[in-house]
Enzyme design. Sequence first.
Site, short mmCIF file in Angstrom:
data_model
loop_
_atom_site.label_atom_id
_atom_site.label_comp_id
_atom_site.label_asym_id
_atom_site.label_seq_id
_atom_site.Cartn_x
_atom_site.Cartn_y
_atom_site.Cartn_z
N ASP A 232 50.73 58.33 -4.61
CA ASP A 232 50.78 59.75 -5.00
C ASP A 232 51.93 60.51 -4.32
OD1 ASP A 232 47.17 59.86 -5.00
OD2 ASP A 232 48.58 59.41 -6.62
N HIS B 283 48.63 63.18 -10.72
CA HIS B 283 47.85 63.35 -9.49
C HIS B 283 47.37 64.80 -9.47
CE1 HIS B 283 46.37 62.91 -5.50
NE2 HIS B 283 47.17 63.86 -5.03
N MET C 103 42.66 54.77 -11.75
CA MET C 103 42.10 55.03 -10.43
C MET C 103 42.39 53.96 -9.38
SD MET C 103 40.80 57.84 -11.19
CE MET C 103 39.41 58.55 -10.37
C1 GRF Z 1 41.50 63.45 -14.03
O1 GRF Z 1 41.17 64.57 -13.20
C2 GRF Z 1 42.64 62.68 -13.39
O2 GRF Z 1 43.49 63.51 -12.64
C3 GRF Z 1 41.92 61.77 -12.49
O3 GRF Z 1 40.84 61.31 -13.28
C4 GRF Z 1 40.36 62.45 -14.00
C5 GRF Z 1 39.89 62.02 -15.36
O4 GRF Z 1 40.97 61.76 -16.16
N1 GRF Z 1 42.76 60.71 -12.01
P1 GRF Z 1 40.74 61.28 -17.69
O5 GRF Z 1 39.78 62.26 -18.32
O6 GRF Z 1 40.15 59.88 -17.61
O7 GRF Z 1 42.08 61.33 -18.31
#
Ligand code: GRF
Length: 209
Positions: A160, A120, A98
């Site tokens: 992105d 993304h 993130m």
């Molecule tokens: C996902 O929707 C991803 O696209 C976003 O975070 C969400 C959780 O991803 N960046 P994860 O379950 O931690 O892989």
Amino acid sequence: MSIVVLISGNGSNLQALIDAQLPASISHVISSSADAYGLERARKAGIPHSVHSLQSYYQGVPVSDKDERKKRRQTFDKELAKKITALHPKLVVCAGWMLILSPAFLDPISEAGISIINLHPALPGTFLGLNAIERAWEAGRRGEITEAGLMIHYVTAAVDEGEPLIVKKLLLNKDETLEKYEERIHAAEHEAIVEGTIKAYESIAAGQQ
Ligand code: GRF
């Protein structure tokens, strides 16, 4: 050839990679948060894992001290790149990572000949940055768009916006709840993250990346 996976939270995309038959091994998982459940997933799968926490770099620096925090952020990026290059992967997969990765990270990674891809959860050029899933769903509710989806793309300094590797489109249904849409897009993510990782690996193996 090995893969390093970057996570920040639940790690459901990491789990999809763990459960998949990948042509290369996941040698390490790095989380930006010590609380990420994805770390537990790595532990259960016997994959080495560590935390690279931005908060620890900001320790003792007031939010108001913008210059010092900028410096700490650069150091965070630089040291993350050092950790990864020391592992000698050929591919880094941002799976629910993130944080924006600046040139302080991207340049040493590129110089080390390491490819980096990101998931993304929106179509190319749309809903850049955070909360893309919710923003796309809301645009669908407002009747502004009739389709959304996700992409796996190469990471560049433009957040992105790198070259797409995999694009999956989902039709939006105005009456669909956010929870239902999230279920659909996460299922699509879990397929795409595996397909994108394999595709990136094949490009590397063919010497194209
Ligand atoms: C996902 O929707 C991803 O696209 C976003 O975070 C969400 C959780 O991803 N960046 P994860 O379950 O931690 O892989």
